[in-house]
Design a protein around this motif. Structure first.
Motif, PDB file in Angstrom:
ATOM      1  N   GLY A  90       0.802  -1.011   0.140  1.00 35.39           N
ATOM      2  CA  GLY A  90       0.138   0.034  -0.114  1.00 35.39           C
ATOM      3  C   GLY A  90       0.867   1.247   0.038  1.00 35.39           C
ATOM      4  O   GLY A  90       0.303   2.423   0.156  1.00 35.39           O
ATOM      5  N   GLU A  91       1.940   1.360  -0.074  1.00 33.96           N
ATOM      6  CA  GLU A  91       3.232   2.257  -0.162  1.00 33.96           C
ATOM      7  C   GLU A  91       3.121   2.592  -1.611  1.00 33.96           C
ATOM      8  O   GLU A  91       3.331   2.011  -2.654  1.00 33.96           O
ATOM      9  N   GLU A  92       3.420   4.172  -1.692  1.00 32.38           N
ATOM     10  CA  GLU A  92       3.783   4.596  -3.213  1.00 32.38           C
ATOM     11  C   GLU A  92       5.186   4.359  -3.519  1.00 32.38           C
ATOM     12  O   GLU A  92       6.104   4.723  -2.611  1.00 32.38           O
ATOM     13  N   VAL A  93       5.500   3.976  -4.623  1.00 30.88           N
ATOM     14  CA  VAL A  93       6.968   4.127  -5.172  1.00 30.88           C
ATOM     15  C   VAL A  93       6.932   4.858  -6.551  1.00 30.88           C
ATOM     16  O   VAL A  93       6.289   4.821  -7.587  1.00 30.88           O
TER      17      VAL A  93
ATOM     18  N   PRO B  28      -1.179  -5.184 -13.864  1.00 33.52           N
ATOM     19  CA  PRO B  28      -2.419  -4.743 -13.555  1.00 33.52           C
ATOM     20  C   PRO B  28      -3.139  -5.154 -12.282  1.00 33.52           C
ATOM     21  O   PRO B  28      -4.234  -4.666 -11.713  1.00 33.52           O
ATOM     22  N   ASP B  29      -2.678  -5.978 -11.547  1.00 31.94           N
ATOM     23  CA  ASP B  29      -3.286  -6.439 -10.530  1.00 31.94           C
ATOM     24  C   ASP B  29      -3.549  -5.394  -9.225  1.00 31.94           C
ATOM     25  O   ASP B  29      -2.510  -4.588  -9.163  1.00 31.94           O
ATOM     26  N   LYS B  30      -4.499  -5.559  -8.493  1.00 33.83           N
ATOM     27  CA  LYS B  30      -4.535  -4.931  -7.328  1.00 33.83           C
ATOM     28  C   LYS B  30      -3.523  -4.995  -6.362  1.00 33.83           C
ATOM     29  O   LYS B  30      -2.909  -6.430  -5.904  1.00 33.83           O
ATOM     30  N   PRO B  31      -3.101  -4.222  -5.434  1.00 32.90           N
ATOM     31  CA  PRO B  31      -2.232  -4.526  -4.415  1.00 32.90           C
ATOM     32  C   PRO B  31      -2.445  -5.576  -3.601  1.00 32.90           C
ATOM     33  O   PRO B  31      -1.481  -6.346  -3.167  1.00 32.90           O
ATOM     34  N   GLU B  32      -3.644  -5.850  -3.136  1.00 28.95           N
ATOM     35  CA  GLU B  32      -4.118  -6.941  -2.257  1.00 28.95           C
ATOM     36  C   GLU B  32      -3.657  -8.250  -2.920  1.00 28.95           C
ATOM     37  O   GLU B  32      -3.178  -9.079  -2.273  1.00 28.95           O
ATOM     38  N   LYS B  33      -3.816  -8.442  -4.291  1.00 31.39           N
ATOM     39  CA  LYS B  33      -3.486  -9.572  -4.810  1.00 31.39           C
ATOM     40  C   LYS B  33      -2.040  -9.755  -5.015  1.00 31.39           C
ATOM     41  O   LYS B  33      -1.418 -10.829  -4.755  1.00 31.39           O
ATOM     42  N   LEU B  34      -1.293  -8.596  -5.028  1.00 31.96           N
ATOM     43  CA  LEU B  34       0.085  -8.657  -5.264  1.00 31.96           C
ATOM     44  C   LEU B  34       0.745  -8.962  -4.003  1.00 31.96           C
ATOM     45  O   LEU B  34       1.689  -9.944  -3.850  1.00 31.96           O
ATOM     46  N   ALA B  35       0.228  -8.568  -2.771  1.00 30.20           N
ATOM     47  CA  ALA B  35       0.477  -9.075  -1.328  1.00 30.20           C
ATOM     48  C   ALA B  35       0.384 -10.594  -1.367  1.00 30.20           C
ATOM     49  O   ALA B  35       1.180 -11.199  -0.718  1.00 30.20           O
TER      50      ALA B  35
END
Length: 155
Positions: A20-23, A72-79
């Motif tokens: 959830g952090e910006e890069v 294109p995955d949402k952050p939750e899926k990436l986690a």
């Protein structure tokens, strides 16, 4: 669809990682950055590629490279992807596909003999000055990291 070429400035972006952090790419200026685009987390080819980058991360970082994987995955899926496969690379979410499109990594591609719109598996190396040094489109998921390391003279 325009493709990026070596010697051109890398399009800047700010994306959210799996925590959830910006890069922001420009925030990494002064470092060499490998930016790779992949279609979907937790699919066989994308898992293989992400695991290869994670397995090579120590040696890449030892040579001054940071690795960013974008889908294109949402952050939750990436986690979930990170946790399931023990990934150590930075995973970034681009659900709007704006960054994918700006880098020429989204558009028409051939899949099972048909022309479809989708993510074009691509890898870029951004130099310390923010310019593209390497632009590779339609890369293979398997064996790509080893080839990239050879291309960069790291093996």
């Amino acid at each position: 669809m325009s493709r990026l070429e070596p010697g051109t400035p890398a399009p800047d972006f700010t994306l959210t990682n799996d925590a959830g952090e910006e890069v922001t790419l420009s925030g990494l200026r002064g470092q060499k950055v490998i930016v790779y685009f992949y279609p979907a987390a937790m699919t066989p080819g994308c898992t293989k590629q992400a695991c290869d980058f994670s397995d090579s991360l120590d040696s890449l970082q030892g040579k001054g490279y940071t690795v960013l994987g974008i889908s294109p995955d949402k952050p939750e899926k990436l986690a979930k992807f990170r946790e399931k496969d023990g990934l150590t690379i930075t995973l970034l979410s681009d659900p709007s596909k704006e960054v994918l499109t700006a880098w020429g990594a989204f558009g028409e591609k051939q899949m099972y003999g048909k022309t479809v719109q989708g993510v074009i598996r691509s890898t870029f190396v951004v130099g310390e000055d923010g310019d593209i040094e390497v632009a590779q489109y339609n890369v293979k998921a398997t064996g790509h990291v080893a080839k990239l390391k050879r291309d960069l003279g790291l093996e």
